[in-house]
Design an enzyme around this catalytic site. Structure first.
Site, short mmCIF file in Angstrom:
data_model
loop_
_atom_site.label_atom_id
_atom_site.label_comp_id
_atom_site.label_asym_id
_atom_site.label_seq_id
_atom_site.Cartn_x
_atom_site.Cartn_y
_atom_site.Cartn_z
N ASP A 137 0.66 -1.22 -0.11
CA ASP A 137 0.04 -0.18 -0.14
C ASP A 137 1.07 1.40 0.16
O ASP A 137 0.24 2.39 -0.25
CB ASP A 137 -1.05 0.10 0.98
CG ASP A 137 -0.23 -0.18 2.61
OD1 ASP A 137 1.04 -0.17 2.53
OD2 ASP A 137 -1.09 -0.05 3.79
N GLU A 138 2.15 1.11 0.27
CA GLU A 138 2.79 2.47 0.34
C GLU A 138 3.34 2.96 -1.03
O GLU A 138 3.41 4.21 -1.00
CB GLU A 138 4.52 1.82 0.82
CG GLU A 138 4.33 1.59 2.34
CD GLU A 138 5.49 1.53 3.10
OE1 GLU A 138 6.32 2.19 2.91
OE2 GLU A 138 5.60 0.54 3.90
N TYR A 162 11.94 3.15 -1.18
CA TYR A 162 11.34 1.61 -1.38
C TYR A 162 10.14 1.63 -2.05
O TYR A 162 9.92 0.83 -3.03
CB TYR A 162 11.28 1.11 0.00
CG TYR A 162 10.19 0.09 0.30
CD1 TYR A 162 10.12 -1.07 -0.40
CD2 TYR A 162 9.01 0.35 0.83
CE1 TYR A 162 9.28 -2.06 -0.44
CE2 TYR A 162 8.03 -0.80 1.14
CZ TYR A 162 8.23 -1.80 0.30
OH TYR A 162 7.08 -2.85 0.31
N LYS A 166 8.80 -0.25 -5.77
CA LYS A 166 7.81 -1.00 -5.71
C LYS A 166 6.63 -0.64 -6.63
O LYS A 166 6.07 -1.27 -7.55
CB LYS A 166 7.06 -1.36 -4.36
CG LYS A 166 7.82 -2.24 -3.43
CD LYS A 166 8.08 -3.51 -4.11
CE LYS A 166 6.87 -4.31 -4.27
NZ LYS A 166 6.94 -5.59 -4.58
N ASN A 261 1.34 3.64 15.60
CA ASN A 261 2.34 2.71 16.05
C ASN A 261 2.35 2.70 17.72
O ASN A 261 2.83 1.77 18.06
CB ASN A 261 3.66 3.60 15.77
CG ASN A 261 3.90 3.38 14.35
OD1 ASN A 261 3.19 2.54 13.69
ND2 ASN A 261 4.93 4.05 13.50
#
Length: 360
Positions: A137-138, A162, A166, A261
């Site tokens: 999903d990033e 990253y 992707k 988080n």
């Protein structure tokens, strides 16, 4: 083409290993498992498959075209499930070149080998063949608090090396379908957690540090939000997409568990307080460290498409999945001990300890 064989790339990594183990436990056929065995690829993840007659492990690189050509020619798989990827944002910030090489160049070489193999199949086998590309999903970027969750039509807006790598691989997969007709499927998942996750990621890192009495590092104010997906649920979704997904389509896979988080770490500490009590609450170990560059504030997945079209839903809620995860790490501390080498400790020093020396 052998309908009883699939090729899995990255099948010694976290999600890939869980997928391979579940596939073989379900008796779904032979898995040819291609993995480069970089730092996160670990044969110890596959120890339950030792001497399994239907598990063929091959150490190698997806960017090695000759090797992939040879494996496809020898085993004649009916599907490829492509997990192999560099996948940690922090590592991509420190060293983006590996991410371009594996995620972009590696995916390109795998697609080229697949296209050549697929073109040689009979018409019926070409129709039945599938190439499933596992993404994240990033690639969609970051959401504000009130923004709707990512859907399959959300515009790409990657914010780290990253996620950019992707996104590039996703675009290549799409292009090979539209240009060459390759029967592809793409899945974009939310944050995974569960057994065999390399302890650079938040959940296993917190468990590992907590048991050692070390600080539990949390970036910034701990308010970054992720949708958490239990890895076994992710694997079941991939199996469902592989079996019934529409060719050329993308399916978002989420756990329907948006948590900050800090909420995740609090949950872990509370479970550890119950399952492995210490003199003081593990919450006392929480330490806030300066945020990483370009840290996306919120991810959220709209998984309605896969639920409505394919009838898939996660089996675990956040509490049940987290409790199973903590229990696994407590029962398998030798697994963590075996991979927390000097190189891993050096990485922690580079990524976390150094941040405490930087101005906030």
């Amino acid at each position: 083409m052998n309908n009883n064989v699939i090729l899995v790339t990255g099948g010694a990594g976290f999600i890939g290993a869980n997928f391979v183990i579940a596939w073989l436990q379900a008796g779904l056929g032979t898995v040819v498992n291609l993995d480069k065995l970089t730092y996160a690829g670990n044969l110890d993840n596959l120890r339950s498959l030792k001497d399994h007659a239907q598990h063929v492990f091959v150490q190698g690189d997806i960017a090695d075209r000759a090797l992939v050509d040879a494996l496809l020619a020898e085993h004649q798989p009916s599907a490829i499930v492509h997990f192999a990827a560099e996948s940690h944002v922090d590592r991509s910030i420190h060293g983006p070149a590996d991410f371009i090489q594996t995620n972009v160049v590696g995916t390109f070489q795998l697609l080229e080998a697949t296209r050549a193999y697929w073109a040689r199949l009979s018409a019926a086998d070409r129709d039945a063949f599938r190439y499933l590309h596992v993404s994240t999903d990033e690639v969609y970027g970051s959401l504000d608090v009130d923004d709707p969750a990512f859907s399959e039509t959300t515009a790409y807006a990657p914010n780290s090396p990253y996620s950019a790598s992707k996104a590039a691989s996703d675009h290549l997969v799409r292009a090979y379908h539209h240009t060459y007709g390759l029967p592809v499927l793409t899945t974009n998942c939310s944050n995974n957690y569960g057994a065999y996750q390399f302890p650079e990621k938040l959940i296993p890192l917190v468990i590992h540090n907590a048991l050692a009495g070390k600080p539990l590092p949390i970036y910034g104010d701990g308010g970054n939000v992720r949708d958490w997906l239990y890895v076994n649920d992710h694997c079941s979704a991939i199996r469902r997409v592989l079996a019934a997904g529409r060719v050329g389509e993308t399916y978002n896979i989420g756990g329907c568990n948006e948590k900050t988080n800090l909420q995740v770490v609090h949950t872990l500490c509370d479970i550890l307080d119950t399952l492995q009590p210490a003199a003081h609450s593990y919450r006392d170990l929480i330490t806030f460290v300066p945020d990483r560059p370009g840290h996306d504030r919120r991810y959220a997945i709209d998984a309605s498409k896969i639920q409505q079209e394919l009838g898939w839903q996660p089996a675990e809620d956040f509490e049940s999945g987290m409790r199973k995860t903590v229990a696994w790490y407590l029962a398998n501390q030798d697994w963590t001990d075996n991979i927390t080498s000097g190189a891993y400790r050096q990485w922690l020093e580079t990524n976390y300890a150094q941040r405490n020396k930087e101005p906030a």
